[in-house]
Design a protein around this motif. Structure first.
Motif, PDB file in Angstrom:
ATOM      1  N   LEU A  75       0.832  -1.208   0.000  1.00 38.80           N
ATOM      2  CA  LEU A  75       0.000   0.000   0.000  1.00 38.80           C
ATOM      3  C   LEU A  75       0.865   1.256   0.000  1.00 38.80           C
ATOM      4  N   ASP A  76       1.902   1.245   0.825  1.00 42.51           N
ATOM      5  CA  ASP A  76       2.789   2.415   0.888  1.00 42.51           C
ATOM      6  C   ASP A  76       3.558   2.599  -0.422  1.00 42.51           C
ATOM      7  N   LEU A  77       3.945   1.497  -1.042  1.00 43.19           N
ATOM      8  CA  LEU A  77       4.649   1.593  -2.318  1.00 43.19           C
ATOM      9  C   LEU A  77       3.738   2.166  -3.406  1.00 43.19           C
ATOM     10  N   LEU A  78       2.477   1.794  -3.387  1.00 39.60           N
ATOM     11  CA  LEU A  78       1.516   2.368  -4.338  1.00 39.60           C
ATOM     12  C   LEU A  78       1.377   3.872  -4.136  1.00 39.60           C
TER      13      LEU A  78
ATOM     14  N   ALA B  72       4.572   5.468  -5.408  1.00 41.15           N
ATOM     15  CA  ALA B  72       4.591   5.464  -6.871  1.00 41.15           C
ATOM     16  C   ALA B  72       3.680   6.547  -7.433  1.00 41.15           C
ATOM     17  N   THR B  73       2.539   6.764  -6.791  1.00 35.68           N
ATOM     18  CA  THR B  73       1.631   7.825  -7.234  1.00 35.68           C
ATOM     19  C   THR B  73       2.284   9.192  -7.083  1.00 35.68           C
ATOM     20  N   LEU B  74       2.941   9.400  -5.942  1.00 38.10           N
ATOM     21  CA  LEU B  74       3.632  10.667  -5.717  1.00 38.10           C
ATOM     22  C   LEU B  74       4.731  10.883  -6.763  1.00 38.10           C
ATOM     23  N   LEU B  75       5.514   9.856  -7.019  1.00 41.98           N
ATOM     24  CA  LEU B  75       6.591   9.965  -8.002  1.00 41.98           C
ATOM     25  C   LEU B  75       6.036  10.196  -9.406  1.00 41.98           C
TER      26      LEU B  75
ATOM     27  N   ALA C 276       7.065  13.209 -11.808  1.00 40.87           N
ATOM     28  CA  ALA C 276       7.523  12.963 -13.176  1.00 40.87           C
ATOM     29  C   ALA C 276       6.678  13.748 -14.177  1.00 40.87           C
ATOM     30  N   PHE C 277       5.382  13.790 -13.943  1.00 43.34           N
ATOM     31  CA  PHE C 277       4.512  14.558 -14.846  1.00 43.34           C
ATOM     32  C   PHE C 277       4.861  16.036 -14.797  1.00 43.34           C
ATOM     33  N   PHE C 278       5.127  16.555 -13.605  1.00 41.58           N
ATOM     34  CA  PHE C 278       5.487  17.963 -13.480  1.00 41.58           C
ATOM     35  C   PHE C 278       6.761  18.258 -14.267  1.00 41.58           C
ATOM     36  N   VAL C 279       7.764  17.409 -14.121  1.00 44.73           N
ATOM     37  CA  VAL C 279       9.025  17.615 -14.836  1.00 44.73           C
ATOM     38  C   VAL C 279       8.791  17.565 -16.341  1.00 44.73           C
TER      39      VAL C 279
ATOM     40  N   LEU D 176      -4.835  17.440   4.046  1.00 45.82           N
ATOM     41  CA  LEU D 176      -3.463  17.608   3.550  1.00 45.82           C
ATOM     42  C   LEU D 176      -3.349  17.191   2.090  1.00 45.82           C
ATOM     43  N   THR D 177      -3.955  16.064   1.756  1.00 46.16           N
ATOM     44  CA  THR D 177      -3.889  15.568   0.379  1.00 46.16           C
ATOM     45  C   THR D 177      -4.600  16.519  -0.572  1.00 46.16           C
ATOM     46  N   ALA D 178      -5.762  17.024  -0.163  1.00 37.52           N
ATOM     47  CA  ALA D 178      -6.492  17.971  -1.007  1.00 37.52           C
ATOM     48  C   ALA D 178      -5.688  19.259  -1.199  1.00 37.52           C
ATOM     49  N   LEU D 179      -5.049  19.718  -0.124  1.00 37.31           N
ATOM     50  CA  LEU D 179      -4.229  20.924  -0.210  1.00 37.31           C
ATOM     51  C   LEU D 179      -3.087  20.726  -1.206  1.00 37.31           C
ATOM     52  N   ILE D 180      -2.408  19.599  -1.117  1.00 41.26           N
ATOM     53  CA  ILE D 180      -1.267  19.341  -1.994  1.00 41.26           C
ATOM     54  C   ILE D 180      -1.721  19.158  -3.437  1.00 41.26           C
ATOM     55  N   SER D 181      -2.779  18.369  -3.648  1.00 41.72           N
ATOM     56  CA  SER D 181      -3.221  18.083  -5.014  1.00 41.72           C
ATOM     57  C   SER D 181      -3.758  19.329  -5.699  1.00 41.72           C
ATOM     58  N   HIS D 182      -4.546  20.141  -4.986  1.00 40.54           N
ATOM     59  CA  HIS D 182      -5.027  21.386  -5.596  1.00 40.54           C
ATOM     60  C   HIS D 182      -3.880  22.373  -5.762  1.00 40.54           C
ATOM     61  N   GLY D 183      -2.913  22.297  -4.861  1.00 38.10           N
ATOM     62  CA  GLY D 183      -1.753  23.175  -4.977  1.00 38.10           C
ATOM     63  C   GLY D 183      -0.907  22.896  -6.203  1.00 38.10           C
ATOM     64  N   LEU D 184      -1.068  21.726  -6.808  1.00 40.89           N
ATOM     65  CA  LEU D 184      -0.314  21.424  -8.024  1.00 40.89           C
ATOM     66  C   LEU D 184      -0.787  22.247  -9.217  1.00 40.89           C
TER      67      LEU D 184
END
Length: 558
Positions: free
Chosen positions: A207-210, A213-216, A220-223, A341-349
């Motif tokens: 679960l943590d690896l998933l 991987a989502t974060l990475l 990668a998409f941002f780069v 926290l997740t909503a803040l980070i995802s919308h912050g993208l």
């Protein structure tokens, strides 16, 4: 003997305190760097307020546990209601076309029948929605707590406020905020499964690896999007008037500005004119922020400010992951905190309006509630690494590299030069009093000597410093020293060929030197859809050099 249960708790709080102090310090530096401190000081006050509230939440939660967490979460639900009601009273649906016709009609009906109240300011739909995604998730934990303990008065009052906030979130029609709500719900599922599989190490690791991987994948998409902005065209563009810029293009341009102000940032609330003047090469402001929270903070508070925020978020997330293993009822507050926290980070993208708004303090509330949860109860583990000392050692090494490496010293000198130039020019520049920034650079009303001296010192240490070369060339071009400007721009282009301002200015110099083919080739790589070349034609006409104006006109026509 200190147990490991207390060690992780103390280390997480020490790390969070260090990151918060660093973020506040970079915000203070941002006030110093700002060319207009009348805007910077209120922004600093909101950041300080947010960190102060976060500290108070942590202290109360750690001291009084579930009761304090419940009451504070209910208070955040009331805050969500306040933001929602303000939005419903202030927003003008008639002047802002929405994409969903039914919601647009409901909003117009609200506007038609709401009481006529004079409010201090309007509120942007994306800003309101960003604040609401955070506060609605956090408030949900308080509502569940009030229901569980049958505190009906608190439940009814906070529940009505929460519903008002939810209505406002829906009527704001912010797709980014809606998507971030969905991502927040996924975070709740993740934390729930992680708790359920607490005794199944293998499942928890998968679960943590998933999640990792989502974060990475997002990174990668941002780069990739920064390298090729068309890849992110589905995110839409941000428009001002009849002009628009792809969000990923804004991110790329924002990173270019970070290269000019890596240590200090350009200053709080300074992005609009700094971006227009030194990157877009326009004479008026274009946009308030870079549509990415992390890029925006790096632009205004520098790389250290960005790292401090990331560290603060990481400390909060680490504490939440530890809290999923707690058997006490307090763990349930980790679900809404994790979702917020997740909503803040995802919308912050895709948006950074909250950071530059009057409710910027909301940014730090989910961090506070996440760290207020006491994870407790871990089995003793010996030999745990002392992470605060490691972080401090890394910081000292990084500072030493800046001090002792020529490239670091050069970058620091160039940064001081860009701040000196920005403060000298933009503190005086107003349109139409000055038709274009170059006019001010030629006048005796400002002293660019300190900035020039910094650039020269940077180039003496590192002759290939792209920022110092380009900024010095910009001044030389305004003052008619074309040969020096061309030499410096070619140096800057060799060091950083992706910078749009360098390419536009170099194409201009090729054109006025009669190298039309070379100019056209260089300009083909630059987006000048905001009529930047027309402004440059005006400039040469304005200073009485019609030949150069004609050569640029030919370039515009190609």
């Amino acid at each position: 003997m200190r147990t490991s249960a207390s060690a992780p708790r103390s280390q997480s709080l020490i790390l969070a305190a260090a990151f918060a102090a660093a973020f506040l310090l970079t915000a203070l530096v941002g006030v110093w760097a700002s060319y207009d401190r009348s805007y910077a000081w209120p922004a600093f006050a909101l950041i300080a307020l947010g960190l102060l509230l976060s500290t108070g939440i942590i202290w109360a939660g750690r001291r009084w546990g579930e009761t304090a967490l419940g009451v504070m979460s209910l208070a955040v639900a009331l805050l969500a209601g306040a933001i929602g009601v303000y939005f419903l009273l202030a927003y003008n649906w008639s002047d802002n076309a929405g994409e969903i016709e039914l919601l647009q009609r409901i909003g117009q009906a609200v506007q038609a029948y709401r009481p006529a109240i004079t409010l201090p300011t309007d509120i942007n739909a994306n800003v309101a929605a960003s604040g609401l995604t955070v506060t609605l998730f956090l408030g949900l934990g308080g509502l569940v707590w009030a229901f569980r303990y049958r505190w009906w008065i608190g439940l009814v009052v906070a529940g009505l406020a929460w519903l008002a906030g939810l209505v406002a979130l829906i009527l704001a029609q912010s797709r980014g905020a809606w998507i971030s709500v969905g991502v927040g719900l996924v975070a709740i599922l993740y934390l729930t499964l992680r708790r359920r599989w607490a005794d199944h190490r293998g499942l928890r690791i998968v679960l943590d690896l998933l999640a990792l991987a989502t974060l990475l994948a997002f990174v990668a998409f941002f780069v990739a999007a920064v390298r090729t902005p068309d890849l992110a065209s589905f995110l839409g563009s941000t428009a001002v008037g009849t002009s628009a810029i792809n969000r990923a293009t804004l991110w790329r341009d924002g990173l270019a500005l970070v290269g000019d102000y890596p240590f200090t940032g350009s200053g709080l609330r300074s992005t609009m004119m700094v971006y227009s003047t030194y990157d877009l090469l326009m004479h008026v402001g274009f946009i308030l922020h870079m549509h990415n929270l992390f890029v925006q903070i790096a632009v205004e508070q520098g790389i250290i400010g960005l790292l401090a925020l990331v560290g603060l978020l990481a400390a909060a997330i680490a504490n939440l992951l530890a809290a999923t293993r707690v058997a006490r009822p307090v763990w349930r507050f980790s679900l809404p905190a994790g979702a917020a926290l997740t909503a803040l980070i995802s919308h912050g993208l895709v948006d950074a309006g909250l950071y530059g708004s009057s409710i910027a303090f909301v940014l730090f509330l989910p961090v506070g509630l996440a760290l207020a949860i006491d994870p407790g109860g871990s089995k003793e583990q010996h030999g745990r690494l002392d992470w605060p000392l490691v972080i401090a050692a890394v910081a000292v090494v990084a500072m030493a590299l800046v001090v002792f490496l020529p490239a670091g010293r050069s970058a620091f000198q160039a940064n001081l030069g860009t701040v000196a130039q920005t403060r000298a020019e933009l503190s005086r520049y107003t349109w139409p009093e000055w038709p274009i920034q170059d006019d001010l650079r030629r006048s005796p009303e400002i002293d660019l000597g300190p900035a020039i001296a910094r650039y020269q010192a940077a180039l003496a240490t590192n002759p290939s410093n792209a920022s110092a070369s380009r900024r010095l060339a910009q001044i030389e071009l305004a003052r008619g020293d074309y040969a020096a400007a061309r030499a410096h721009l070619e140096t800057s282009y060799a060091a950083a060929p992706s910078n749009r301002a360098t390419r536009q200015l170099l194409a201009e110099l090729y054109a006025i030197d009669g190298e039309s083919q070379r100019a056209a080739e260089m300009l083909s790589t630059v987006d000048t859809s905001l009529n930047q070349l027309d402004l440059r034609v005006f400039w040469y006409t304005h200073i009485g050099e019609p030949e150069k104006a004609d050569r640029l006109k030919q370039l515009v026509g190609q």
